[in-house]
Design an enzyme around this catalytic site. Structure first.
Site, PDB file in Angstrom:
ATOM      1  N   GLY A   1       0.819  -1.212   0.000  1.00  0.00           N
ATOM      2  CA  GLY A   1       0.000   0.000   0.000  1.00  0.00           C
ATOM      3  C   GLY A   1       0.850   1.257   0.000  1.00  0.00           C
ATOM      4  O   GLY A   1       0.414   2.317   0.444  1.00  0.00           O
TER       5      GLY A   1
ATOM      6  N   ASP B   1      -1.250   9.040  -5.859  1.00  0.00           N
ATOM      7  CA  ASP B   1       0.057   8.392  -5.803  1.00  0.00           C
ATOM      8  C   ASP B   1       1.030   8.982  -6.835  1.00  0.00           C
ATOM      9  O   ASP B   1       2.176   9.294  -6.528  1.00  0.00           O
ATOM     10  CB  ASP B   1      -0.099   6.884  -6.050  1.00  0.00           C
ATOM     11  CG  ASP B   1      -1.245   6.294  -5.256  1.00  0.00           C
ATOM     12  OD1 ASP B   1      -1.605   6.881  -4.225  1.00  0.00           O
ATOM     13  OD2 ASP B   1      -1.784   5.247  -5.664  1.00  0.00           O
TER      14      ASP B   1
HETATM   15  C1  GLA Z   1      -5.006   3.720  -3.727  1.00  0.00           C
HETATM   16  C2  GLA Z   1      -5.170   4.564  -4.987  1.00  0.00           C
HETATM   17  C3  GLA Z   1      -5.213   6.041  -4.638  1.00  0.00           C
HETATM   18  C4  GLA Z   1      -6.219   6.332  -3.544  1.00  0.00           C
HETATM   19  C5  GLA Z   1      -6.031   5.371  -2.369  1.00  0.00           C
HETATM   20  C6  GLA Z   1      -7.090   5.531  -1.318  1.00  0.00           C
HETATM   21  O1  GLA Z   1      -3.752   3.933  -3.168  1.00  0.00           O
HETATM   22  O2  GLA Z   1      -4.126   4.322  -5.889  1.00  0.00           O
HETATM   23  O3  GLA Z   1      -5.479   6.782  -5.801  1.00  0.00           O
HETATM   24  O4  GLA Z   1      -7.511   6.282  -4.039  1.00  0.00           O
HETATM   25  O5  GLA Z   1      -6.026   4.025  -2.795  1.00  0.00           O
HETATM   26  O6  GLA Z   1      -6.976   6.775  -0.711  1.00  0.00           O
END
Ligand code: GLA
Length: 398
Positions: free
Chosen positions: A136, A186
């Protein structure tokens, strides 16, 4: 109990090995080496695709890309970690071809080749990922952004692209070519972070404001639960769809526009009544946007306790209203709080991946040990830890 720490890579050593590896794989030396960071989000989860706010920062953990252009329109992709790669014509790249991890690389090449227009754009790429996978922490954005900055530097027709335009290209590559419905946080922080700062991102217009870390006695501890999540699975897309249904039922362009004070209004409740879980999902998004702004204010007041309590409130909202947490994330958060952390929450998409805790610098080892003990007691796989130091954006190393 021995703890597993995940330190960032030694950049000098990686650049050397990658240059050598590139020669072995492709028979010539690369034009250069680039790197892009993974990220951790302090607060503002599942808000980016609702045009809301989030507060991520770039990690010192990066994905590295050695690259050299070719004039025959051929793309060759290889990785230090994976035995599988891809070779084909840039003009043959399309959504789903290639697939798997190479889609993130080829997707960026495909989108940028379109942008560059006429002329065969070919490239040899060897990538080396040092952002923990499936944790994550946006290893996929680090991968696509490392390739994007390399191409912008190497292809004259791309030289004028701004960081913002490059982020849009990476978002398109992930959405359309890799089939990952990511929301843009991200890629934006990977390309536009400011060293030593958090990035307040307003996803309405993707404007960024650097935010200083004002708590010198505290740091952010990342707890990788080792439960791997995948954005490609249906839950992320399902949450997105619920939000879209809700905003159109409310006749809003996005949930960003909903005033938190209206959540109890009869007309809002009626509009959401027909949407499964509509009200709790909307309540999370709307309250989370406010928490981001409140946390930025708490940081400027150097109020660690308030920063922590907003993080914990975010976790509860993600767990109970948005329902994207999981047992391991909840164990990590509760153990951190019990160990005295002022706040903790899951970070990223959820269903696994990592949690973050605000921890006093002098208590980091102890809090990590207590979290590891809680995992052991629950008979869970031992977590891994990393010290999250706000770092700089993607760029050229050599
Ligand atoms: C993932 C996605 C992001 C965002 C997060 C939740 O990391 O890539 O764009 O939506 O989940 O905040």
């Amino acid at each position: 109990m021995a703890l597993t720490w995940l330190p960032p890579a030694d950049t000098g050593a990686v650049v050397k090995d990658l240059t050598r590896g590139f020669f072995v794989d492709f028979g010539h030396i690369p034009d250069g080496v680039w790197a892009a960071p993974g990220r951790v989000n302090l607060i503002g989860e599942h808000t980016d695709y609702n045009q809301g706010y989030c507060l991520p920062f770039a990690l010192p953990h990066r994905t590295y890309a050695a690259a050299a252009t070719r004039d025959d329109g051929i793309l060759r992709i290889a990785s230090v970690q994976k035995s599988s790669g891809w070779e084909g014509k840039v003009t043959d790249v399309r959504p789903g071809r290639p697939d798997g991890w190479t889609a993130y690389v080829a997707g960026v090449v495909g989108v940028l080749a379109e942008h560059a227009g006429a002329g065969a754009m070919g490239v040899d790429l060897l990538v080396d990922g040092h952002v923990p996978l499936g944790a994550g922490l946006s290893s996929s954005a680090a991968l696509s952004c490392s390739v994007a900055v390399a191409l912008r530097d190497l292809v004259p027709a791309l030289a004028d692209l701004t960081d913002e335009e490059l982020a849009s290209a990476c978002i398109r590559a992930e959405n359309e070519f890799a089939g990952a419905a990511t929301g843009g946080m991200d890629q934006t922080v990977s390309l536009r972070a400011v060293d030593e700062h958090l990035t307040l991102l307003d996803c309405h217009d993707f404007s960024v404001t650097p935010v200083a870390w004002t708590l010198p006695e505290h740091e952010v501890l990342v707890i990788d639960t080792r439960v791997h999540h995948s954005l490609a699975d249906g839950q992320y897309a399902a949450r997105r769809q619920t939000c879209e249904l809700a905003s159109s039922a409310l006749r809003l362009a996005s949930l960003r526009e909903l005033d938190p004070a209206r959540l109890d209004d009869e007309d809002v409740r009626t509009a959401l009544a027909g949407i499964t879980d509509g009200l709790p999902r909307v309540r999370h998004v709307v309250s989370e946007n406010q928490r981001v702004l409140d946390l930025v204010a708490a940081l400027s007041e150097q109020d660690a306790r308030r920063v922590g309590s907003l993080m914990t409130a975010s976790h509860r909202s993600l767990r109970d209203d948005y329902e994207v947490s999981c047992h391991e994330l909840d164990v990590a958060v509760e153990a951190a709080l019990e160990a005295g952390a002022p706040g903790a929450r899951m970070t990223g998409g959820g269903f696994g991946g990592s949690a973050v805790a605000l921890v006093r610098r002098d208590a980091v080892e102890r809090v990590a040990a207590e979290i590891a003990r809680a995992f052991d007691q629950e008979r869970l796989q031992a977590p891994a830890f990393l010290a999250a130091v706000p770092s700089g954006p993607a760029g050229r190393l050599r």
